[in-house]
Design a protein around this motif. Sequence first.
Motif, short mmCIF file in Angstrom:
data_model
loop_
_atom_site.label_atom_id
_atom_site.label_comp_id
_atom_site.label_asym_id
_atom_site.label_seq_id
_atom_site.Cartn_x
_atom_site.Cartn_y
_atom_site.Cartn_z
N ASP A 182 0.84 -1.19 0.00
CA ASP A 182 0.00 0.00 0.00
C ASP A 182 0.87 1.25 0.00
N LEU A 183 0.25 2.41 0.05
CA LEU A 183 0.99 3.66 -0.11
C LEU A 183 1.97 3.94 1.02
N ASN A 184 1.76 3.33 2.16
CA ASN A 184 2.64 3.56 3.29
C ASN A 184 3.77 2.53 3.38
N ASN A 185 3.84 1.65 2.40
CA ASN A 185 4.89 0.63 2.37
C ASN A 185 6.06 1.16 1.54
N LEU A 186 7.25 1.05 2.08
CA LEU A 186 8.45 1.53 1.38
C LEU A 186 8.59 0.89 0.00
N GLU B 111 19.17 4.30 -12.12
CA GLU B 111 20.12 4.64 -13.19
C GLU B 111 19.65 5.86 -13.97
N ASP B 112 18.34 5.94 -14.23
CA ASP B 112 17.78 7.09 -14.94
C ASP B 112 17.97 8.36 -14.13
N LEU B 113 17.73 8.28 -12.83
CA LEU B 113 17.84 9.46 -11.98
C LEU B 113 19.29 9.92 -11.85
N ARG B 114 20.20 8.97 -11.85
CA ARG B 114 21.62 9.34 -11.80
C ARG B 114 22.02 10.11 -13.06
N ILE B 115 21.49 9.70 -14.20
CA ILE B 115 21.77 10.40 -15.46
C ILE B 115 21.30 11.84 -15.38
N VAL B 116 20.07 12.03 -14.89
CA VAL B 116 19.51 13.38 -14.77
C VAL B 116 20.35 14.22 -13.82
N ALA B 117 20.72 13.64 -12.68
CA ALA B 117 21.52 14.37 -11.69
C ALA B 117 22.87 14.81 -12.28
N SER B 118 23.46 13.96 -13.12
CA SER B 118 24.76 14.31 -13.72
C SER B 118 24.65 15.50 -14.65
N VAL B 119 23.46 15.71 -15.21
CA VAL B 119 23.24 16.83 -16.14
C VAL B 119 22.94 18.11 -15.38
N VAL B 120 22.13 18.04 -14.33
CA VAL B 120 21.61 19.26 -13.71
C VAL B 120 22.37 19.70 -12.46
N LYS B 121 23.33 18.92 -12.01
CA LYS B 121 24.05 19.27 -10.79
C LYS B 121 24.67 20.68 -10.89
N ASN B 122 24.38 21.49 -9.87
CA ASN B 122 24.88 22.86 -9.77
C ASN B 122 24.36 23.77 -10.89
N PRO C 52 10.09 9.09 -8.85
CA PRO C 52 10.78 7.80 -8.79
C PRO C 52 9.80 6.64 -8.98
N GLY C 53 10.33 5.53 -9.49
CA GLY C 53 9.47 4.39 -9.82
C GLY C 53 9.00 3.58 -8.64
N SER C 54 9.64 3.75 -7.50
CA SER C 54 9.23 3.01 -6.31
C SER C 54 9.76 3.70 -5.07
N GLY C 55 9.26 3.26 -3.91
CA GLY C 55 9.77 3.78 -2.66
C GLY C 55 11.23 3.46 -2.47
N LEU C 56 11.65 2.28 -2.96
CA LEU C 56 13.06 1.90 -2.84
C LEU C 56 13.95 2.76 -3.73
N VAL C 57 13.48 3.08 -4.93
CA VAL C 57 14.24 3.98 -5.80
C VAL C 57 14.37 5.35 -5.13
N GLN D 197 16.91 5.14 -2.29
CA GLN D 197 18.27 5.06 -2.80
C GLN D 197 18.74 6.41 -3.34
N ALA D 198 17.85 7.10 -4.06
CA ALA D 198 18.20 8.41 -4.60
C ALA D 198 18.50 9.39 -3.46
N GLU D 199 17.73 9.33 -2.40
CA GLU D 199 17.95 10.23 -1.27
C GLU D 199 19.22 9.85 -0.50
N LYS D 200 19.52 8.56 -0.45
CA LYS D 200 20.76 8.12 0.18
C LYS D 200 21.98 8.66 -0.56
N GLU D 201 21.87 8.74 -1.91
CA GLU D 201 22.96 9.24 -2.74
C GLU D 201 22.97 10.76 -2.85
N GLY D 202 21.95 11.41 -2.28
CA GLY D 202 21.88 12.86 -2.35
C GLY D 202 21.34 13.41 -3.65
N LEU D 203 20.76 12.54 -4.47
CA LEU D 203 20.23 13.00 -5.75
C LEU D 203 19.05 13.94 -5.56
#
Length: 463
Positions: A99-103, A353-364, A377-382, A385-391
């Motif tokens: 459900d919506l509250n599940n990671l 992987e898609d979000l990392r590509i975007v971050a590499s383009v727009v950083k700063n 993001p496509g899922s709670g886990l994505v 992970q993106a937040e863990k990497e600071g994206l």
Amino acid sequence: MKTTLYQKIFNSHLVHEEKDITPIIYIDLHLIHEVTSPQAFDGLRLKNRTVRRSNQTFATMDHNVSTLSRDINLSSEMAKKQIKTLIKNCKEFNIPFYDLNNLNQGIVHVIGPEQGMTLPGMTIVCGDSHTSTHGAFGTLSFGIGTSEVEHVFATQTISQNRMKNMKIHIYGKPKDNIYSKDIILKIINELGTSGGVGYVVEFTGPIIEKMSMEGRMTICNMAIEMGAKSGIIQPDCITYDYLKNKNFIPKNRPWKEYIKKWSYLKSGPESIFEKNFSINISNLSPQITWGTNPSQVISITDKIPDLNSFNDKNLLEDTKRSLEYMGLKPGTSLVNIPVNKVFIGSCTNSRIEDLRIVASVVKNKFIANNIEALIVPGSGLVKKQAEKEGLDRIFKKSGFQWRHAGCSMCLGMNEDQLKPGERCASTSNRNFEGRQGANGRTHLMSPWLAAQTALYGKFVNIN
């Protein structure tokens, strides 16, 4: 052996076959969501039936959930009703769900692979046309209608005609900033939206062999856009490395035994394909759609086709209609045409992987003032992970909206929609009329090109 990968999976799941009767195959995994399942559950109740294999059925909420909040009560009335109905149905029929509250909640074709529900050699169905995504793992996966959803619920089988086999061999030395989305858009442009009708398409070649699982999923996801029943790719070490230690991976045997079991999942040198195509991507530039179906594609370096280039009358009329809807003219370039919104997400391009590509383009850097940009993001886990990497911090600092997981603007069933006449750079899979909102104009492209568009506020040709 002359059997193809597709035929091997089909044959190994055959329940019944006789002359003049559609074969019946067994289904290993049935994925469901809130939109196409309610009527199927009602059909079970009407006939006093149960779900035959509830442990081989899995549900999530994705299509019309809010990406602004995880509070069901803040969703639209239709979404709220469908979500609450799914909760009720899963509880009644003992079906596990996120459900919506599940990671782990997210887009159905993102969570299946990332959780390890999707395994080589499986048959997988879902009431969603982009179920072909799972074919990247060497599975036979395809979308089904609501009546078929009910049939799978009741029997764990489905009637399926045998498809023909098509092989698309992809080779060459790609330029910088060419991604799987560019490759599949080019293929759809070459074959057309009906080029794969009646076929399961196996993607092969050195480009596929080096491609990540995220890239392979993008390729198979959009096989349906050329009219194919599904796309499929032979599993290999890249597949096994991706799957190892995933949540749903069976633990009753050593991992090496599963790899050995899956080693037969390949087409042999004598396998018969009714159609064969080869695509050299060495000269491929970033791709972008200009019309209202995914085959109406050009390189960002090219111009929209001139009307004189169409010999087929129906194709000519379709082109005229598409250009009128999109507010574009034949023989012109898309470069410098302003854009209103940028959408990065969907089951095609919302993985880490898609979000990392975007971050590499727009950083700063900062998105243009005229742009409203969403990253979903496509899922709670994505998302985690993106937040863990600071994206997420990169995105928000650049001016992007960072949302919760869901299908979002891909099909505009929630509040994420285009206004009439708005133009959108989108990483989704369909650019049909009204797909992202009534009279909205959608251009499909890779996450890289979408990110560049956000920065400039218009379509750009970046060398």
